[in-house]
Design a protein around this motif. Structure first.
Motif, PDB file in Angstrom:
ATOM      1  N   PHE A 128       0.105 -13.711  -0.304  1.00 14.33           N
ATOM      2  CA  PHE A 128      -0.894 -13.945  -1.344  1.00 14.33           C
ATOM      3  C   PHE A 128      -2.235 -13.341  -0.931  1.00 14.33           C
ATOM      4  O   PHE A 128      -2.486 -13.066   0.237  1.00 14.33           O
ATOM      5  CB  PHE A 128      -1.068 -15.440  -1.594  1.00 14.33           C
ATOM      6  N   GLY A 129      -3.099 -13.139  -1.922  1.00 17.32           N
ATOM      7  CA  GLY A 129      -4.423 -12.616  -1.655  1.00 17.32           C
ATOM      8  C   GLY A 129      -4.408 -11.215  -1.094  1.00 17.32           C
ATOM      9  O   GLY A 129      -5.339 -10.812  -0.388  1.00 17.32           O
ATOM     10  N   THR A 130      -3.376 -10.461  -1.410  1.00 15.99           N
ATOM     11  CA  THR A 130      -3.217  -9.114  -0.860  1.00 15.99           C
ATOM     12  C   THR A 130      -2.822  -8.158  -1.975  1.00 15.99           C
ATOM     13  O   THR A 130      -1.998  -8.494  -2.830  1.00 15.99           O
ATOM     14  CB  THR A 130      -2.129  -9.088   0.228  1.00 15.99           C
ATOM     15  N   ALA A 131      -3.387  -6.959  -1.955  1.00 14.59           N
ATOM     16  CA  ALA A 131      -3.063  -5.938  -2.956  1.00 14.59           C
ATOM     17  C   ALA A 131      -3.024  -4.578  -2.284  1.00 14.59           C
ATOM     18  O   ALA A 131      -3.710  -4.350  -1.284  1.00 14.59           O
ATOM     19  CB  ALA A 131      -4.100  -5.937  -4.079  1.00 14.59           C
ATOM     20  N   PRO A 132      -2.234  -3.658  -2.813  1.00 14.41           N
ATOM     21  CA  PRO A 132      -2.251  -2.304  -2.265  1.00 14.41           C
ATOM     22  C   PRO A 132      -3.535  -1.583  -2.653  1.00 14.41           C
ATOM     23  O   PRO A 132      -4.091  -1.818  -3.730  1.00 14.41           O
ATOM     24  CB  PRO A 132      -1.028  -1.647  -2.910  1.00 14.41           C
ATOM     25  N   THR A 133      -3.983  -0.708  -1.791  1.00 11.50           N
ATOM     26  CA  THR A 133      -5.167   0.106  -2.087  1.00 11.50           C
ATOM     27  C   THR A 133      -4.869   1.592  -2.074  1.00 11.50           C
ATOM     28  O   THR A 133      -5.666   2.383  -2.579  1.00 11.50           O
ATOM     29  CB  THR A 133      -6.293  -0.191  -1.079  1.00 11.50           C
ATOM     30  N   ALA A 134      -3.727   1.979  -1.518  1.00 13.65           N
ATOM     31  CA  ALA A 134      -3.365   3.401  -1.484  1.00 13.65           C
ATOM     32  C   ALA A 134      -1.865   3.538  -1.305  1.00 13.65           C
ATOM     33  O   ALA A 134      -1.225   2.723  -0.623  1.00 13.65           O
ATOM     34  CB  ALA A 134      -4.098   4.128  -0.352  1.00 13.65           C
ATOM     35  N   LEU A 135      -1.283   4.565  -1.954  1.00 14.91           N
ATOM     36  CA  LEU A 135       0.124   4.916  -1.815  1.00 14.91           C
ATOM     37  C   LEU A 135       0.215   6.372  -1.399  1.00 14.91           C
ATOM     38  O   LEU A 135      -0.459   7.225  -1.977  1.00 14.91           O
ATOM     39  CB  LEU A 135       0.878   4.739  -3.148  1.00 14.91           C
ATOM     40  N   ARG A 136       1.066   6.655  -0.423  1.00 16.91           N
ATOM     41  CA  ARG A 136       1.316   8.041  -0.012  1.00 16.91           C
ATOM     42  C   ARG A 136       2.816   8.230   0.117  1.00 16.91           C
ATOM     43  O   ARG A 136       3.462   7.577   0.934  1.00 16.91           O
ATOM     44  CB  ARG A 136       0.609   8.352   1.327  1.00 16.91           C
ATOM     45  N   GLN A 137       3.365   9.115  -0.712  1.00 16.16           N
ATOM     46  CA  GLN A 137       4.806   9.297  -0.755  1.00 16.16           C
ATOM     47  C   GLN A 137       5.255  10.586  -0.073  1.00 16.16           C
ATOM     48  O   GLN A 137       4.522  11.567  -0.026  1.00 16.16           O
ATOM     49  CB  GLN A 137       5.283   9.378  -2.217  1.00 16.16           C
ATOM     50  N   ASP A 138       6.503  10.541   0.413  1.00 17.30           N
ATOM     51  CA  ASP A 138       7.209  11.767   0.768  1.00 17.30           C
ATOM     52  C   ASP A 138       8.643  11.596   0.266  1.00 17.30           C
ATOM     53  O   ASP A 138       8.938  10.656  -0.480  1.00 17.30           O
ATOM     54  CB  ASP A 138       7.142  12.049   2.271  1.00 17.30           C
ATOM     55  N   GLY A 139       9.520  12.461   0.657  1.00 12.92           N
ATOM     56  CA  GLY A 139      10.869  12.415   0.121  1.00 12.92           C
ATOM     57  C   GLY A 139      11.702  11.248   0.579  1.00 12.92           C
ATOM     58  O   GLY A 139      12.744  10.948  -0.017  1.00 12.92           O
ATOM     59  N   ASP A 140      11.261  10.542   1.622  1.00 10.34           N
ATOM     60  CA  ASP A 140      12.070   9.469   2.199  1.00 10.34           C
ATOM     61  C   ASP A 140      11.475   8.074   2.046  1.00 10.34           C
ATOM     62  O   ASP A 140      12.143   7.084   2.354  1.00 10.34           O
ATOM     63  CB  ASP A 140      12.306   9.730   3.684  1.00 10.34           C
ATOM     64  N   GLY A 141      10.211   7.968   1.619  1.00 12.46           N
ATOM     65  CA  GLY A 141       9.617   6.646   1.528  1.00 12.46           C
ATOM     66  C   GLY A 141       8.181   6.683   1.054  1.00 12.46           C
ATOM     67  O   GLY A 141       7.654   7.734   0.657  1.00 12.46           O
ATOM     68  N   VAL A 142       7.545   5.512   1.104  1.00 15.31           N
ATOM     69  CA  VAL A 142       6.178   5.348   0.623  1.00 15.31           C
ATOM     70  C   VAL A 142       5.364   4.611   1.675  1.00 15.31           C
ATOM     71  O   VAL A 142       5.739   3.515   2.120  1.00 15.31           O
ATOM     72  CB  VAL A 142       6.131   4.539  -0.698  1.00 15.31           C
ATOM     73  N   GLU A 143       4.264   5.212   2.089  1.00 12.80           N
ATOM     74  CA  GLU A 143       3.309   4.556   2.983  1.00 12.80           C
ATOM     75  C   GLU A 143       2.294   3.814   2.124  1.00 12.80           C
ATOM     76  O   GLU A 143       1.681   4.402   1.226  1.00 12.80           O
ATOM     77  CB  GLU A 143       2.588   5.589   3.849  1.00 12.80           C
ATOM     78  N   THR A 145      -1.115   1.229   2.021  1.00 12.37           N
ATOM     79  CA  THR A 145      -2.248   0.577   2.675  1.00 12.37           C
ATOM     80  C   THR A 145      -2.670  -0.607   1.811  1.00 12.37           C
ATOM     81  O   THR A 145      -2.713  -0.503   0.571  1.00 12.37           O
ATOM     82  CB  THR A 145      -3.431   1.541   2.831  1.00 12.37           C
ATOM     83  N   PHE A 146      -3.006  -1.729   2.474  1.00 11.45           N
ATOM     84  CA  PHE A 146      -3.320  -2.956   1.752  1.00 11.45           C
ATOM     85  C   PHE A 146      -4.790  -3.344   1.899  1.00 11.45           C
ATOM     86  O   PHE A 146      -5.496  -2.849   2.790  1.00 11.45           O
ATOM     87  CB  PHE A 146      -2.427  -4.096   2.252  1.00 11.45           C
ATOM     88  N   SER A 147      -5.205  -4.258   1.041  1.00 10.99           N
ATOM     89  CA  SER A 147      -6.600  -4.695   1.002  1.00 10.99           C
ATOM     90  C   SER A 147      -7.034  -5.408   2.276  1.00 10.99           C
ATOM     91  O   SER A 147      -8.238  -5.504   2.548  1.00 10.99           O
ATOM     92  CB  SER A 147      -6.822  -5.617  -0.209  1.00 10.99           C
ATOM     93  N   ASP A 148      -6.088  -5.911   3.058  1.00 16.26           N
ATOM     94  CA  ASP A 148      -6.448  -6.565   4.314  1.00 16.26           C
ATOM     95  C   ASP A 148      -6.496  -5.591   5.486  1.00 16.26           C
ATOM     96  O   ASP A 148      -6.654  -5.988   6.643  1.00 16.26           O
ATOM     97  CB  ASP A 148      -5.475  -7.714   4.625  1.00 16.26           C
ATOM     98  N   GLY A 149      -6.344  -4.283   5.188  1.00 18.98           N
ATOM     99  CA  GLY A 149      -6.413  -3.266   6.219  1.00 18.98           C
ATOM    100  C   GLY A 149      -5.079  -2.917   6.854  1.00 18.98           C
ATOM    101  O   GLY A 149      -4.989  -1.957   7.624  1.00 18.98           O
ATOM    102  N   SER A 150      -4.057  -3.669   6.543  1.00 18.66           N
ATOM    103  CA  SER A 150      -2.744  -3.389   7.114  1.00 18.66           C
ATOM    104  C   SER A 150      -2.053  -2.271   6.349  1.00 18.66           C
ATOM    105  O   SER A 150      -2.493  -1.855   5.275  1.00 18.66           O
ATOM    106  CB  SER A 150      -1.870  -4.656   7.082  1.00 18.66           C
ATOM    107  N   GLY A 151      -0.966  -1.784   6.901  1.00 16.25           N
ATOM    108  CA  GLY A 151      -0.190  -0.747   6.248  1.00 16.25           C
ATOM    109  C   GLY A 151       1.258  -0.815   6.673  1.00 16.25           C
ATOM    110  O   GLY A 151       1.583  -1.335   7.750  1.00 16.25           O
TER     111      GLY A 151
END
Length: 379
Positions: A128-143, A145-151
């Protein structure tokens, strides 16, 4: 092996939780991030038709849903007169099958708690209290980054973050909901003993005056009007407006008005609609529920369509051996036409009301029958 081993679900509503439950039950590592600080404690009611109950049964929550809610099998039509005269009682179509009720009403917060608890019990992680702030894709997955600084990296991201979806925008889909011209007041009130189903009144001061029982002692009542700016009203002023509009209706509405207090929970929302054009994915990010489509509640199918999205997406992911455009394209191909037909039907019924189209020219029964026949079939 399923097509995915790790999935991020953005949003902990009905569609997001349903997706998480079905995948986690099959051994997929699932994480739900929800921007709200916790399970909502307040909210209005929700009307769930049989096809929604069918998915809830598949999720393993039908028994607690039945205990928490109020099931019924007919719809009442009342006249906009001082007595609230019952004009007709129409049997519900059991769109979920003969062994499920036609309709069930329940508290939105109660449904949210049940689904989130079930997701956690199935093995999904909920933050809870967490949201994504950035998405970076390639052919195998998605990186992500979250609002709490984690990824973290995932095989797939499911955007289930509602009508104002951040995920939809983040993957470059510009579709946004549009207002239809109506606004709805909803109030949570005690259930009068005589209210045993949804009754609708068309006409009078509002387009629709209706209510739905949500439990043994609870219900929600709603009034649909021309949309207008209702911001800035105090709680007491909201109750006063609701009471004034409800004064045009009799029968059970007399009891509803009687139990309104300055503390009665009331909310106001605009009717909106949208459907994202196919495909509903970009790379390894895919949309479900209100992120992909939304409709006014005139056919009570909003949550049901989101639950169906989850069921179809999970089915394909668990049966496939890789995530690619072909698999996610099949998801959209199965869901987009059905969701669009439901949205179009809901908007059309509202437009007939806005245009004051005579009943002889507005084929509301025909539209409702087509929707019922459509959603009776599994998606």
């Amino acid at each position: 092996m399923p097509a995915v081993r790790s999935v991020l679900v953005v949003g902990g509503g009905a569609a997001g939780c349903a997706t998480a439950i079905l995948l986690a039950e099959a051994g997929v590592q699932v994480e739900i991030v929800e921007s709200r600080p916790g399970v909502p404690g307040v909210g209005s009611g929700i009307t769930l038709q049989g096809n929604a109950l069918r998915v809830l049964r598949d999720l393993g929550v039908w028994e607690p849903v039945r205990e928490a809610g109020y099931a019924f099998d007919s719809l009442g039509i009342r006249a906009p007169d001082a007595a609230g005269t019952l004009v007709a009682e129409i049997p519900d179509v059991r769109t979920g099958g003969p062994d499920l009720p036609g309709t069930l009403g329940m508290s939105r917060p109660a449904l949210a708690r049940l689904l989130l608890d079930r997701a956690a019990g199935a093995g999904a992680t909920v933050r809870f209290g967490t949201a994504p702030t950035a998405l970076r894709q390639d052919g195998d997955g998605v990186e992500v980054t979250f609002s709490d600084g984690s990824g973290r990296r995932y095989d797939l991201v499911v955007g289930a973050d509602g009508v104002r979806s951040w995920t939809r925008s983040a993957i470059g889909i510009a579709t946004e909901p549009r207002a239809t011209g109506m606004g709805i007041w909803r109030a949570s009130v005690p259930r009068p003993a005589g209210v045993v189903r949804t009754d609708l009144t068309h006409g009078g001061r509002c387009y629709i005056a209706g209510y739905c029982p949500t439990g043994a002692d609870t219900m929600y009542a709603y009034l649909v009007e021309d949309v207008q700016d209702r911001t800035g009203l105090s709680q007491a002023e909201q109750v006063a407006v609701f009471r004034d509009l409800a004064g045009a209706y009799g029968g059970p509405w007399d009891d509803i008005r009687e139990c309104l207090t300055d503390d009665t929970r009331i909310n106001y929302a605009r009717f909106e609609s949208h459907v994202v054009d196919a495909p509903w994915h970009r790379g390894r990010v895919v949309l479900v529920g209100d992120a992909a489509h939304s409709c006014p509640p005139t056919v009570a199918q909003g949550a049901a369509q989101g639950l169906e999205d989850a069921a179809v997406l999970a089915e394909l992911l668990l049966a496939g051996d890789r995530v690619d455009d072909e698999l996610l394209g099949r998801y959209t191909a199965r869901r987009e036409p059905r969701a669009r037909e439901v949205v179009d039907a809901s908007v059309q019924i509202g437009q007939w009301m806005l245009d004051r189209t005579p009943p002889a020219e507005a084929d509301v029964p025909g539209v409702m029958q087509r929707v019922s026949a459509l959603v009776t079939e599994r998606p």
